[in-house]
Design an enzyme around this catalytic site. Structure first.
Site, short mmCIF file in Angstrom:
data_model
loop_
_atom_site.label_atom_id
_atom_site.label_comp_id
_atom_site.label_asym_id
_atom_site.label_seq_id
_atom_site.Cartn_x
_atom_site.Cartn_y
_atom_site.Cartn_z
N ASN A 7 -5.85 3.46 10.36
CA ASN A 7 -5.08 2.35 10.92
C ASN A 7 -4.86 2.46 12.42
OD1 ASN A 7 -3.51 4.52 9.53
ND2 ASN A 7 -1.82 3.59 10.65
N SER A 46 -3.21 -3.62 0.38
CA SER A 46 -2.01 -4.32 0.83
C SER A 46 -2.39 -5.74 1.19
CB SER A 46 -1.44 -3.61 2.07
OG SER A 46 -0.34 -4.32 2.57
N ALA A 47 -1.52 -6.70 0.90
CA ALA A 47 -1.85 -8.10 1.20
C ALA A 47 -1.67 -8.43 2.68
CB ALA A 47 -0.99 -9.04 0.35
N ALA A 97 0.82 -1.21 0.00
CA ALA A 97 0.00 0.00 0.00
C ALA A 97 0.85 1.26 0.00
CB ALA A 97 -0.96 0.00 1.19
N GLN A 154 -6.64 -0.77 5.43
CA GLN A 154 -7.22 -1.29 6.68
C GLN A 154 -8.70 -1.64 6.52
OE1 GLN A 154 -5.80 -2.10 9.49
NE2 GLN A 154 -3.79 -1.13 9.26
N CYS A 201 5.93 4.41 13.72
CA CYS A 201 6.95 5.44 13.58
C CYS A 201 6.91 6.39 14.77
CB CYS A 201 6.75 6.25 12.31
SG CYS A 201 6.02 5.32 10.97
N THR A 240 9.40 -7.28 -12.81
CA THR A 240 8.92 -8.66 -12.93
C THR A 240 7.93 -8.96 -11.82
OG1 THR A 240 10.98 -9.33 -13.94
CG2 THR A 240 9.64 -11.08 -12.96
C1 PLP Z 1 -0.18 -0.80 6.53
C2 PLP Z 1 -0.75 0.39 5.86
C3 PLP Z 1 -0.11 0.98 4.76
C4 PLP Z 1 1.21 0.50 4.25
O1 PLP Z 1 1.07 -0.72 3.59
P1 PLP Z 1 2.35 -1.58 3.19
O2 PLP Z 1 1.77 -2.66 2.35
O3 PLP Z 1 2.94 -2.06 4.47
O4 PLP Z 1 3.26 -0.68 2.43
C5 PLP Z 1 -0.71 2.07 4.17
N1 PLP Z 1 -1.87 2.54 4.62
C6 PLP Z 1 -2.51 2.01 5.65
C7 PLP Z 1 -3.82 2.57 6.09
C8 PLP Z 1 -1.98 0.91 6.31
O5 PLP Z 1 -2.61 0.40 7.36
#
Ligand code: PLP
Length: 383
Positions: free
Chosen positions: A154, A202-203, A76, A182, A327, A242
């Site tokens: 999140n 995001s997976a 994401a 999320q 962070c 790739t």
């Molecule tokens: C975890 C998260 C991301 C980042 O996703 P990644 O796949 O770890 O780069 C971005 N936005 C939200 C709201 C998230 O919870």
């Protein structure tokens, strides 16, 4: 051997579902589908391509999109970057609207664009953590090209009324990007009902592997973005590189499972969340952060009067939880998200995020309550 702490940090990442891991194993070794999906000259490539396309459909299905609208990324963070920089790059002196409590992948991308001369309007959400459609409309300018807002936050778990915001923007011809990392798999997400143009996924927040994600890019009417990664012209020129077949197949399987279990899993998590809150109801001086009404079921953010989050976390060594964002906790600054919804500096330093998920049990929740009550009691008695 020390027992592992109870995992209550599903908003940070989820374990890979065993069914997903099993599927991924078939795409790595010599006897598996290891070919390059872009190899057009032999069956190794064709098989890999077919697997990638099947996963593309699985991901598209969860958000009611067309598979041709799915662009694979590394997660994401990359999807957010691609969407925002990709739109901004196509305009001269553009204006972007976002909020102060977005994920860092959006906040920092917009802040970087600001240093490059892009104008950014930073909206402040209400105490529930929600930006209103009116605020968005009021922030629009002649040169506004994009609005970027998250669906589910999140840290707080609160959900913004993206559908209404999207409707206003569609009428005005302004693009809407939504970070749904999320939300996907936790609540129904329909790109048409939400009126979104770009949507990040995001997976690893949905029981898939880390390091893979996707960006939904609407086809009709066509949304154009400028590639940020240049190379072989993969993904219809929007994202070269790739394709990691095993990761993509894992994301596809994870999203398929999420779709199958969505209703039942949401209900189960809601019950667990209520059990958790009921378990803590005898503790006074506990503040619930973010909207109680508009939310995804698994995330609970609480401030405990009189106890620092850092001391809490030391005391709660049998629980894996988080204080503020990852962070923010490293820099010991109060969470910008909590500060952003008007939580006092003091209560922001006393906040913990508990996030429940697929493998959380009632026993885990009961254990967590017991530990929290004990630790809060002990720390308060030391004052
Ligand atoms: C975890 C998260 C991301 C980042 O996703 P990644 O796949 O770890 O780069 C971005 N936005 C939200 C709201 C998230 O919870």
């Amino acid at each position: 051997m020390m027992k592992k702490p109870v995992y209550l940090d599903y908003a940070a990442t989820t374990p890979v579902d065993p069914a997903v891991a099993e599927e991924m194993m078939n795409y790595l070794t010599p006897d598996g589908v290891f070919g390059n999906p872009a190899s057009r000259t032999h069956s190794y490539g064709w098989q890999a391509e077919a697997s990638v396309e099947s996963a593309r459909r699985q991901v598209a299905d969860l958000i009611h999109a067309d598979p041709r609208e799915i662009v694979w990324t590394s997660g994401a963070t990359e999807s957010d970057n691609l969407a925002i920089k990709g739109v901004a790059a196509l305009h001269e002196s553009p204006h972007i609207v976002t909020s102060t409590i977005e994920h860092k992948a959006v906040v920092d991308t917009c802040a970087w664009l600001e240093t490059r001369g892009v104008q950014v309007a930073w909206l402040r959400p209400d105490a529930d953590g929600r930006v209103s459609p009116q605020q968005v409309v009021d922030a629009l300018q002649e040169n506004t090209v994009l609005v970027s807002l998250m669906l589910a936050n999140n840290e707080l778990g609160c959900v913004t009324d993206i559908a209404t915001i999207g409707r206003h923007l569609r009428e005005r011809g302004v693009l809407l990007h939504v970070d749904a990392a999320q939300a996907a798999g936790k609540m129904p997400v329909d790109v048409h009902a939400l009126n979104v143009d770009l949507l990040s996924l995001s997976a690893h927040k949905v029981y898939g592997p880390k390091g893979v994600g996707a960006l939904y890019v609407r086809r009709a009417p066509e949304v154009r973005i400028e590639a940020q990664m240049h190379g072989g012209g993969h993904e219809r020129g929007m994202r070269s590189g790739t394709l990691p077949t095993h990761q993509i197949v894992g994301m596809g399987k994870a999203f398929e499972l999420a779709g199958h279990h969505l209703e039942e899993e949401s209900r189960r998590l809601e019950n667990l969340r209520e059990r958790f809150l009921a378990g803590l109801s005898h503790l006074d001086g506990v503040h619930f952060n973010g909207s109680r009404e508009h939310r995804v079921p698994g995330i609970v953010n609480l401030s405990f009067e009189g106890v620092e989050a850092e001391s809490m976390m030391l005391g709660l060594r049998h629980l894996a939880v988080s204080s503020g964002s990852a962070c923010a906790s490293a820099s010991m600054e109060a969470s910008y998200v909590l500060r952003g919804i008007g939580v006092s500096n003091e209560l922001a330093h006393r906040a913990l995020r508990f996030s429940l998920g697929r493998f959380t049990t009632e026993a885990d929740v009961d254990f967590a309550c017991q530990q929290i009550i004990e630790v809060v009691g002990r720390l308060r008695s030391l004052r």
